[in-house]
Design an enzyme around this catalytic site. Sequence first.
Site, PDB file in Angstrom:
ATOM      1  N   GLU A   1       0.970  -1.135  -0.030  1.00  0.00           N
ATOM      2  CA  GLU A   1      -0.219  -0.173  -0.033  1.00  0.00           C
ATOM      3  C   GLU A   1       0.955   1.183   0.133  1.00  0.00           C
ATOM      4  OE1 GLU A   1      -4.139  -1.529   1.994  1.00  0.00           O
ATOM      5  OE2 GLU A   1      -2.836  -0.523   3.256  1.00  0.00           O
TER       6      GLU A   1
ATOM      7  N   GLU B   1      -6.470  -6.978  -1.740  1.00  0.00           N
ATOM      8  CA  GLU B   1      -6.896  -6.988  -0.709  1.00  0.00           C
ATOM      9  C   GLU B   1      -8.470  -6.674  -0.552  1.00  0.00           C
ATOM     10  OE1 GLU B   1      -4.848  -5.131   2.605  1.00  0.00           O
ATOM     11  OE2 GLU B   1      -2.915  -5.544   1.818  1.00  0.00           O
TER      12      GLU B   1
END
Length: 375
Positions: free
Chosen positions: A167, A274
């Site tokens: 991320e 995710e």
Amino acid sequence: MKLLKYVLSVIIIVLVSCSKKDDNTNSPMVTETFYKGMDLSFQSELEDYNVPYKDANGNAVELLDFVKSKGTNLIRLKLWHTPQDGQNSLEDVKSYAQRIKTKEMNFLLDFHYSDFWADPGTQTPPAAWQNLEIEDLKAAIYNYTKNVVQQLKAQNTLPEIIQIGNETDSGFLWDYGKVWNEFNDNWVNYADLVTEAIRAVREVDTEGKVKIMLHHSSVENSIYFFNELQTYNLDFDIIGLSYYPQFQTKDLDVVASKLNTLATTFDKEILMVEVAYPFTLQWNDNLTNYIGSINQTIPEFAPTPQGQKAYLEWLINTIKNIPNNKGIGFCYWAPDWVAFNGNETTSTNGTSWENQCVFDFNLKALPILDAFNTN
């Protein structure tokens, strides 16, 4: 005689046609894998507690065998550089990677480039790399990445996908590769560090088997990030995205539109790396969950076992409809991170995620697992 010649001609045509099909490696009959993944990074810890996962009928199951039988074909593992608690170390990853490959499943390696969690709000360099000069850090990320991939290759567990940072919306290895707030003009350092990591992977993966993924935490805000990277011509294959409705848009049309724009703008494969959704708003331990309010959910999908399944079915359909076949699959985050060894007031083994797992509070498999069996 004419009939015999005709029959022989037909046989020859069929044989030649079959031969051409066998020789044509680009035949449209050959299809790419659609990844139906799970992040099982918690298993290196949870297995110490012998968590009794069960099928829908309450029969005990071995987790990896069970999720494979339900259609899972990709396992993601996170890697921390020098974790203080010993979890998610290279030895953990190497050990579980062998089990993944033994089951003939695909493996996704998630480099955090940190000693602990890395996400948009926290990208702390490993303690061993702090206070380095930028050129020394480039050498460190190259050498570390190369060593990890070499060790995995040596034991025949080379990942199908390698993720460079976790991320990294705001960059990584702060402040060296930070691209947020006062560091918004620091993209060249971020790109240089990513390039060194990619170079290390490519040098080990001499047969070109590994795909490189860059990971952004937000479907709706990722276009800006990948636009900024266009200038640097980074050698990567996959756009990885997180989608958690409690943190992002709940408008399903916006999600689909952003995915389609990413596919047509950047010509990269897209993996929803995710994702998760609750089957209840209740809890099963003494920790507050990430989702506990109806306002955090998507109106079209109730926080129930069937609503959780419907959410994943919608997501799979949306990914498969991304233009130019760029949608290559999904990975469900922490489907196994259940609460156990106590109830909501006495549990000493809590989790903030148990209501988004694919096992209920009795550790029985939920209907969402049936969605993994999609072709």
